[in-house]
Design an enzyme around this catalytic site. Sequence first.
Site, PDB file in Angstrom:
ATOM      1  N   CYS A 251       0.762  -1.247   0.000  1.00  0.00           N
ATOM      2  CA  CYS A 251       0.000   0.000   0.000  1.00  0.00           C
ATOM      3  C   CYS A 251       0.797   1.305   0.000  1.00  0.00           C
ATOM      4  CB  CYS A 251      -0.939   0.014   1.193  1.00  0.00           C
ATOM      5  SG  CYS A 251      -0.120  -0.263   2.788  1.00  0.00           S
ATOM      6  N   PRO A 252       2.136   1.341  -0.048  1.00  0.00           N
ATOM      7  CA  PRO A 252       2.819   2.638   0.034  1.00  0.00           C
ATOM      8  C   PRO A 252       2.392   3.647  -1.025  1.00  0.00           C
ATOM      9  CG  PRO A 252       4.389   0.852   0.305  1.00  0.00           C
ATOM     10  CD  PRO A 252       3.094   0.221  -0.089  1.00  0.00           C
TER      11      PRO A 252
END
Length: 371
Positions: free
Chosen positions: A94-95
């Site tokens: 998810c970054p």
Amino acid sequence: MKVFSFFSGSGFLDLGFETNGFDVAFVNEYDSEFMRAYQYARQNMGIEPPEYGYYRGDVNAFLTDAEKRDELSRNIEAARARGELVGFIGGPPCPDFSIAGKNRGREGDNGKLSLSYVNLIVERKPDFFLFENVKGLWSTKRHKAFFEELKNMVHAAGYSTAERLTNALEYGAPQDRDRVLFFGIKNELLGKNHMGNELIDFPWLRYQIYTMEEINAYPWPENQDFVEGGTRPVPDGIPEELTVQYWFERNHVETHPNAQHHFVPRAGLAKMQLYQEGDVSKKCYKRLHRWRYSPTAAYGNNEVHLHPYHARRLSAAEALAIQSLPEKFVLPSDMTLTAMFKTIGNGVPYMLSSGVARTIHDYLDEMVIGQ
């Protein structure tokens, strides 16, 4: 109910399903150290290996490699032949959607994996799926537009869905951590219960213990001067089970096998003594309060969490407790500290994953099996 797990990390999400009526039959993870930790923790907890094994590699192999695609299809059909429901669960990295992360969205290397996961769902057509990700996928306008595209793809493929922004605190984890949860089920399984593509009756709140309004209204203690080894009584009027100290004691963190695994900051002892217990206002150094919950458990270079009453960083055992994992969940002692804290920070808090798994299990029982 068979579950095929993708982007599994060390399996915090999977553990919630394993302990609530699901059989995790297949595990996919790209990082070799995370996969090793996954296997090590299960062995320590006495959990049987997945029926269809482990695959360490890129999830895209199940879309592009004919052998891998066929193997996955065979395993799904083998489970269905025994009358079992088959589900996919996963949280793509998810970054690229995180407000504090790279924010590259759908164009980032990690962001593209969300599309890969949805393509896998559309192509392999599990009976149900769970997609989890960070709040930024919902709260940022351009990321939300991408999420809506993904949702339209599964609707077009014959699924009805429900979604919710959920905080781990609501399920009893001592950590302020928002996650987007996206659940889908095949329309054909709903039969007479199928009414459009939105599951307006999905029971998200069934196993929620608290509301955020209730949590915010409690008289949480203010910051207090740091005292090495000091003690403080439990304040009146707060839910003790949502506090850092409660989970430290519950998991016996001082004698846990990962108790000595913690970073030693270069700034040393003097700097760590400057921060009050409970001062989490800084971007980097945050000292937790023993009788409050923790900020989100991300322990990279930009998020250093200090022990409430010792002049050091948190240990892996303490971080696992803040992720509300069972005491028997242990990471390999020869794992690097960087890998330990990365896999801990990436994981879904166990109390959240457990509550969501129970909710999905009930829903499938009532809406599919009970028909």
